[in-house]
Design a protein around this motif. Structure first.
Motif, short mmCIF file in Angstrom:
data_model
loop_
_atom_site.label_atom_id
_atom_site.label_comp_id
_atom_site.label_asym_id
_atom_site.label_seq_id
_atom_site.Cartn_x
_atom_site.Cartn_y
_atom_site.Cartn_z
N GLY A 8 0.78 -1.23 0.00
CA GLY A 8 0.00 0.00 0.00
C GLY A 8 0.80 1.28 0.00
O GLY A 8 0.23 2.37 -0.06
N GLY A 9 2.11 1.19 0.07
CA GLY A 9 2.92 2.40 0.05
C GLY A 9 2.94 3.04 -1.33
O GLY A 9 2.45 2.47 -2.30
N GLY A 10 3.50 4.25 -1.38
CA GLY A 10 3.60 4.93 -2.66
C GLY A 10 3.69 6.43 -2.49
O GLY A 10 4.03 6.92 -1.41
N LEU A 11 3.39 7.13 -3.58
CA LEU A 11 3.45 8.59 -3.59
C LEU A 11 2.06 9.17 -3.38
O LEU A 11 1.09 8.73 -4.01
CB LEU A 11 4.01 9.06 -4.94
CG LEU A 11 4.06 10.57 -5.19
CD1 LEU A 11 5.03 11.23 -4.22
CD2 LEU A 11 4.45 10.85 -6.63
N VAL A 12 1.96 10.14 -2.51
CA VAL A 12 0.68 10.80 -2.25
C VAL A 12 0.93 12.29 -2.10
O VAL A 12 1.99 12.71 -1.62
CB VAL A 12 0.00 10.22 -1.00
CG1 VAL A 12 0.83 10.45 0.24
CG2 VAL A 12 -1.40 10.77 -0.82
N GLN A 13 -0.03 13.08 -2.54
CA GLN A 13 0.10 14.54 -2.41
C GLN A 13 -0.21 14.98 -0.98
O GLN A 13 -0.93 14.29 -0.26
CB GLN A 13 -0.86 15.22 -3.38
CG GLN A 13 -0.49 15.04 -4.84
CD GLN A 13 -1.38 15.87 -5.75
OE1 GLN A 13 -2.45 16.31 -5.37
NE2 GLN A 13 -0.92 16.09 -6.97
N PRO A 14 0.33 16.10 -0.57
CA PRO A 14 -0.01 16.64 0.76
C PRO A 14 -1.53 16.78 0.90
O PRO A 14 -2.21 17.24 -0.02
CB PRO A 14 0.68 18.01 0.76
CG PRO A 14 1.83 17.84 -0.17
CD PRO A 14 1.33 16.93 -1.26
N GLY A 15 -2.03 16.35 2.03
CA GLY A 15 -3.46 16.36 2.27
C GLY A 15 -4.17 15.12 1.81
O GLY A 15 -5.35 14.91 2.12
#
Length: 127
Positions: A8-15
């Motif tokens: 489930g890890g990865g890149l996510v935007q702030p918020g």
């Protein structure tokens, strides 16, 4: 042997939001507490959240109100729902479990309780 595997890890935007999962598998006799730790570059590994089999939880102050830990005892699985992500949440997230392994060479057929770790999953918060 016992394995903890995170996903489930990865890149996510702030918020934004992200959900991590961790499954414990193998010759498991019983599972006690399960939880999540994280380690950012140049920093020590720190507790994020933990949960007992009975449902008691312990959260680090920096995630209270933003992250939620849950687990499915029947599936030996623990989850971490991460909302309102901040850039400082960027780290490798590790699953941890205190459990007893089925072992015929121990009296009672189970080992003493030890803590096991997953291999870690990278979570990056960036725009």
């Amino acid at each position: 042997q016992v394995q903890l595997v995170e996903s489930g890890g990865g890149l996510v935007q702030p918020g934004g939001s992200l959900r991590l999962s961790c499954v414990a598998s193998g010759n498991i006799f019983s599972v006690n507490a399960m939880g999540w730790y994280r380690q950012a570059p140049g920093k020590q590994r720190e507790l994020v959240a933990a949960m007992s089999t009975g449902g008691s939880t312990n959260y680090a102050d920096f995630v209270k109100g933003r992250f939620t830990i849950s687990r499915d005892n029947a599936k030996n699985t623990v989850y971490l729902q991460m909302n309102s992500r901040k850039r400082e949440d960027t780290a490798v997230y590790y699953c941890n479990a205190w459990l007893r392994e089925t072992r015929s060479d121990y009296q009672g057929g189970a080992s003493p309780e030890y803590d096991y770790w997953g291999q870690g999953t990278q979570v990056t918060v960036s725009s």
